[in-house]
Structure formats: structure tokens, C-alpha cells
Design an enzyme around this catalytic site. Sequence first.
Site, PDB file in Angstrom:
ATOM      1  N   HIS A 235      -2.513   3.593   3.395  1.00  0.00           N
ATOM      2  CA  HIS A 235      -2.017   2.880   4.572  1.00  0.00           C
ATOM      3  C   HIS A 235      -1.464   1.542   4.112  1.00  0.00           C
ATOM      4  O   HIS A 235      -2.170   0.722   3.533  1.00  0.00           O
ATOM      5  CB  HIS A 235      -3.126   2.669   5.604  1.00  0.00           C
ATOM      6  CG  HIS A 235      -2.635   2.025   6.869  1.00  0.00           C
ATOM      7  ND1 HIS A 235      -2.240   2.752   7.962  1.00  0.00           N
ATOM      8  CD2 HIS A 235      -2.457   0.717   7.197  1.00  0.00           C
ATOM      9  CE1 HIS A 235      -1.848   1.937   8.919  1.00  0.00           C
ATOM     10  NE2 HIS A 235      -1.967   0.684   8.483  1.00  0.00           N
ATOM     11  N   CYS A 236      -0.180   1.311   4.376  1.00  0.00           N
ATOM     12  CA  CYS A 236       0.498   0.105   3.910  1.00  0.00           C
ATOM     13  C   CYS A 236       0.571  -0.909   5.050  1.00  0.00           C
ATOM     14  O   CYS A 236       1.238  -0.662   6.054  1.00  0.00           O
ATOM     15  CB  CYS A 236       1.903   0.432   3.409  1.00  0.00           C
ATOM     16  SG  CYS A 236       2.795  -1.002   2.780  1.00  0.00           S
ATOM     17  N   PRO A 237      -0.104  -2.072   4.938  1.00  0.00           N
ATOM     18  CA  PRO A 237      -0.010  -3.065   6.015  1.00  0.00           C
ATOM     19  C   PRO A 237       1.365  -3.700   6.114  1.00  0.00           C
ATOM     20  O   PRO A 237       1.745  -4.175   7.189  1.00  0.00           O
ATOM     21  CB  PRO A 237      -1.080  -4.099   5.623  1.00  0.00           C
ATOM     22  CG  PRO A 237      -1.248  -3.946   4.152  1.00  0.00           C
ATOM     23  CD  PRO A 237      -0.997  -2.497   3.853  1.00  0.00           C
TER      24      PRO A 237
END
Length: 440
Positions: A235-237
Site C-alpha cells: 500500500h503506497c501512501p
Amino acid sequence: GTAGHPEGSASQFQLSSAPVPKIKTLLPHHHELKSRRQDDRGPIGGSVLQGGMRSRARLYSSVMRLFLRWCRLCPKRSRTKVGKRVRELWSYSRLMLRSLHFNSLTNSDVVMDSLFEPIYWLVDHLTRWFGVVFVCLVIVLTSSILLIAYLCLLPLIFRTYSLAWIVWHVCYGHWNLVMIVFHYYKATRTSPGSPPQMKSDMPSVSICKRCIIPKPARTHHCSICNRCILKMDHHCPWLNNCVGHFNHRYFFCFCLFLTMGCIYCSISCRNMFIDAYYAIERMKSMDIEKHGVAVTEVGLLYSILPMGSISGQSYYQTPPPPYTFRERMFHKSIIYLWVLTSSVALALGGLTLWHAVLISQGETSIERHINRKETRRLQKKGKVFRNPFNYGKFNNWKVFFRVEKRSHWLTRVLLPSGHAPYGDGLSWDYTPYRNSLMAI
């Protein structure tokens, strides 16, 4: 009066001495009344009255017994409820402790994950809410670099560079910019893909403990998005999105082209950065010396006193700085641009290289960790682990970019392309590459 009237006194005496009738003679005796009432009732009426009195007495005694029994049992029931509640809490606590080693596959990783679950929950929620902030930060930083490039660098390039270098900078810079913007937009707006929620005949390898649905191969649950992701990488912020099957290529291309753009700006602006740095230093020194430095025979002690406080002193007055406000902002903007692009090039370049290695081996970030653990486990048994999704380095890149012919290296890699990846993310059977290069 009594003496003058003897008859009246006599008669009065007689009246007062006359016998008074007794009450019992005037009123009937209570025994007689009772006998009369009994005679009036008769034998049947008396027995009915006695039966009614006995039934009322039994009813009263029954009510009193029930009341006493209720008063005696109420404390016992409350104690029973408290004891039952304590036993339930104890059983639940034992169940929680036993859940740390619920099967034979439990190890230290499972225990640590369970202990750190509150921290994971906090990080997940913070990442979910701060994702929008990170996306806005990317847009603001990129826009600031573009503003400096168009307002400061391009006019300088047009004035000082040759025609060939002008064409190179304009063409390469705008191509790189288009690739960055396109892939970042697609990476943030494209769904990574999720397995179907309805019952279907899709191939699955396990059941998700959170979603309670079948999970196909390479599918993992994202606690931030709160759903299962096909071919999940992480999951890439900075995207506020998961990197999965349908947007993995967009994410990698964004990292690649942004790294290339930062390296291009860092190398192109190196000489200008050095000039701007020394110009800023000269500005600082001129700001310090522009009011003059007092020099007297007494020494440096008097030089720090205010000007005019010592007689017989001479001054060295520096000329006003030749830099205007626009020139100052120009030099500071060049320094800002070079520092930011160089830092991003180092940080993002390392991440891009790491993902390039994973793509060459046919793995994701999560699968890298799982495959290493599986390799160690099989080594203890004298076996060798083979990644079933590794088709060979070159073929892995062709599968990743979905290159089916040579022209696709130009149209699908070097130019913006919104084509979908291979397959649907539910099954991973690529026959053209499996026959020759994949180890089973």
C-alpha cells in the site's frame, strides 16, 4: 321547698329511688344474639363460612411463603450471575492466550504480529487519513519544480545554450514530464483489483480471514483499504492506493520516470547550483559588512562598539550589494530545485532499483518475504524452492509490460499507454512462457 311540700319530696324520693331496669333486661344478651344468628344461618351456612375463612388463611400463608422464598433466593441468584460473568471472562482470557498458538504452524512471527496488532491498527488508520495529504504534497512539490523550470531555467537556456541543446532540453524535459504525470494519475485512479465477492468457480488457494472469501494465488488482504488485493505488492501512501495487479505497471513507471527526471534536473543544474551557492554566500558576507567595520589603535575590542562612539576612528564602508531581490530569489530557487531533485533521486532511485529486481525475479514485495521463508523451510528438508511465477528475467519484463511484439517497446513502454496487464489476476497460466523458461 321540701319542708313546705312533703308530698313533693316524697314523690321526688320515690322517683329517684325507683328501681332502674338493667341493660340485659332491655337488650338481648350477646350469647342470645349469637345463638339467634346461628339459628338463622343453620348448619349449612356455618360450614360455608368456616371453609371460606380457612381458604383465605391458606392463601395468605402461601403468599407469605412465596415472599419469604423470593427474599431468600434473590441474593443467591445475583451471586450466581456474578460468578457466571467471572467464569465467562476467565474463559475468554484463556481463549485469547491460546489464540497465540492456535496450531502447529505458530512461530515467533505470529506472536509478534498479535502483540503489535494495536500499533498496526494505529498505523493503518493514520496512513489511510494521511494518504490525501501525501498526494497533495506530491502535487505541490512537483508543481514548484515546474514553476522554477519554466520561470528560471527555460529563459536562461534560450539565452545561453545552442540550438541543439535547446531542442534536447525542451523535448526530453516535456516527454519526461508527460510520462510522470500520466503514470501518476493512472496509478492513483486505477483500482488494483479485488477478487469477486459473489460465489464463483475461480481458482483459490485459501480463505481470507478478514473478508471470509476465497483468495486466488498472489492475493493478499490490505488492512488499510480493508479488502483483498489481486497480486498485491504494498500500500503506497504517496498514491493513496494499493499497488496491485492492474496498477503495478503504472506505479513502477511513475517511479522510474520521476527518478529519471530528478537525475536529469540534478545533473543539468549542477553548475548553476554551485554558482548560486557561492552567490548566496557572498550575499551573506556583504550583508554583514555593508554597515562598515570600525578600526582603531585600541584593537578589536573597540571595533564592536557602535559607530561614532569613539573619536579618531576610520571606517571601511562596503558598496551596496549588486544583487536585486529577483536575483536573490533566482539563486535560492536554483538551490531549492537542486537539493530537492537530488534527494528524491537518491531515495526514489533506490526504491526503483529494488522493484526492478523484484520484477526480474517474478515477485512482489510480499512474495519476496514469503518465498524467502519458504526457501529456508524447504532447505531444512533437503528440497529446493522454485518460484512458480518466474518465467525468466527477460520474459518477466515482457509479461510485466505486456510486450507481445517489438513495436510494443515503443508504444507501451516509452510512450503513455493505458493497456491492461496480462490476465485477470485470478489465474496465472501463461502458456507461451511457461513451456521453456519456468522452473516447476
